[in-house]
Enzyme design. Structure first.
Site, PDB file in Angstrom:
ATOM      1  CB  THR A 156       7.479  34.727 116.246  1.00  0.00           C
ATOM      2  OG1 THR A 156       7.967  35.360 117.166  1.00  0.00           O
ATOM      3  CG2 THR A 156       8.002  35.072 114.848  1.00  0.00           C
ATOM      4  CB  THR A 157       4.626  30.454 114.320  1.00  0.00           C
ATOM      5  OG1 THR A 157       6.102  30.449 114.612  1.00  0.00           O
ATOM      6  CG2 THR A 157       4.138  29.736 113.238  1.00  0.00           C
TER       7      THR A 157
ATOM      8  NE  ARG B 106      11.080  35.123 113.760  1.00  0.00           N
ATOM      9  CZ  ARG B 106      10.537  35.070 112.709  1.00  0.00           C
ATOM     10  NH1 ARG B 106      10.072  36.519 112.393  1.00  0.00           N
ATOM     11  NH2 ARG B 106      10.145  34.018 111.849  1.00  0.00           N
TER      12      ARG B 106
ATOM     13  CE1 TYR C  99      11.507  32.693 120.826  1.00  0.00           C
ATOM     14  CE2 TYR C  99       9.784  34.148 120.309  1.00  0.00           C
ATOM     15  CZ  TYR C  99      10.547  33.189 119.878  1.00  0.00           C
ATOM     16  OH  TYR C  99      10.689  32.929 118.655  1.00  0.00           O
TER      17      TYR C  99
ATOM     18  CE1 TYR D 160      13.975  49.503 113.656  1.00  0.00           C
ATOM     19  CE2 TYR D 160      13.401  51.241 115.494  1.00  0.00           C
ATOM     20  CZ  TYR D 160      13.774  50.737 114.218  1.00  0.00           C
ATOM     21  OH  TYR D 160      13.995  51.711 113.208  1.00  0.00           O
TER      22      TYR D 160
ATOM     23  CB  ILE E  50       7.822  26.621 122.028  1.00  0.00           C
ATOM     24  CG1 ILE E  50       7.354  26.614 123.589  1.00  0.00           C
ATOM     25  CG2 ILE E  50       6.871  27.286 121.407  1.00  0.00           C
ATOM     26  CD1 ILE E  50       7.429  27.942 124.257  1.00  0.00           C
TER      27      ILE E  50
ATOM     28  CE  LYS F 273      10.015  29.604 120.706  1.00  0.00           C
ATOM     29  NZ  LYS F 273       9.089  29.907 119.743  1.00  0.00           N
TER      30      LYS F 273
END
Length: 291
Positions: free
Chosen positions: A46-47, A140, A135, A109, A206, A164
């Site tokens: 994501t980052t 998000r 994850y 989504y 992480i 994660k």
């Protein structure tokens, strides 16, 4: 998966002022992690502003990190999405020879049921040639992967080796740690609760803040894993204000401002993200200088 115990960092994608990828800055950031105690690197998470990168740009990022790393640290690749078929196709066609695992985000989504999440990761586990790190990041994805679903996957598929966990819910994390099968890793995805999760039995993190302050944060994680609690918490509280600040106006805008203060890269982000405001930039710069 001993290589995934400790501190991993989710690498940013540095951009030049014209918004093109700055491969020289990316190489500097990779070396900065390696030189300061980070245990493994996560590519295209994501980052990395993954959602704004073209396929060619993703390949450029991957190749740049592999070349800069020179096999010094284990690499994890972000391979996930809300189109199960597309994720499976990538798993069947990509060369994973440089990677020890994939990090795959729970579908966003679409808001699938728990059974839908299970079936999504079942397809991924069956297709993946490398171990899978689940994850969970409900902030998000708009859906929380419950411990029961995680544990079902961990017990059903030997190559589902870790999660994660970034729900920001320490109770949920503790339930995972309590009930997980032997060898399954619960990895923090939330910098502020990393140390409590490790002390509860987690395997590391992480991190985002660890990318900007790799020595201090990785030292904290190691001390936590060694149960040197007082020493670990000194480092936690040393960095706590910075953790709040880097997420105050969005990730990775905050951590990119830290990199600008460190002289490693520009602070450029792509729309719809925007730079942090001047007040936050000044506070982050002051924190870096004081540290």
């Amino acid at each position: 998966m001993q290589s995934l115990i400790g501190t991993g960092v989710a690498l940013v994608t540095p951009f030049k002022k014209d918004f093109s990828i700055d491969t020289e800055a990316l190489s500097r950031i990779v070396n900065f992690q390696i030189d300061n105690g980070i245990d493994y690197l996560v590519v295209l998470g994501t980052t990395a502003e993954n959602a704004t990168l073209s396929q060619d740009e993703k390949e450029l990022v991957i190749n740049t990190v592999i070349e800069a790393n020179k096999s010094r640290l284990p690499l994890v690749l972000g391979v996930g999405g809300n189109n199960t078929h597309k994720v499976v196709e990538e798993l069947k066609t990509r060369d994973f020879s440089s990677f020890v695992a994939i990090l795959s985000v729970s579908p966003y989504y679409n808001k699938p049921t728990q059974e839908g999440i299970y079936q999504h990761f079942k397809a991924i586990a069956e297709a993946s040639p490398v171990p899978v790190i689940l994850y969970n990041v409900p902030g998000r994805t708009a859906s929380n992967m419950l411990p029961s679903t995680v544990l079902r996957l961990a017990n059903d598929f030997k190559n589902v080796v870790a999660i994660k966990e970034a729900a920001g819910d320490i109770v949920q994390a503790m339930k995972l740690i309590q009930r997980k099968p032997e060898g399954f890793l619960v990895i923090s995805g939330d910098d502020m609760v990393t140390l409590p999760m490790i002390l509860a039995g987690g395997s590391g993190v992480i991190s985002v803040i660890g990318e900007g302050f790799p020595k201090q944060f990785s030292d904290m994680v190691r001390l936590g894993l060694e149960r040197k609690v007082d020493e670990a918490y000194k480092l936690h509280y040393l960095l706590a204000d910075a953790i709040d600040m880097i997420f105050e106006q969005g990730n990775p805008a905050g951590i990119k401002e830290v990199f600008k203060s460190l002289g490693l890269s520009e602070n450029t982000v792509r729309l719809p993200l925007v730079n942090v405001n001047q007040d936050l930039a000044d506070r982050l710069c002051k924190f870096v200088k004081n540290l």
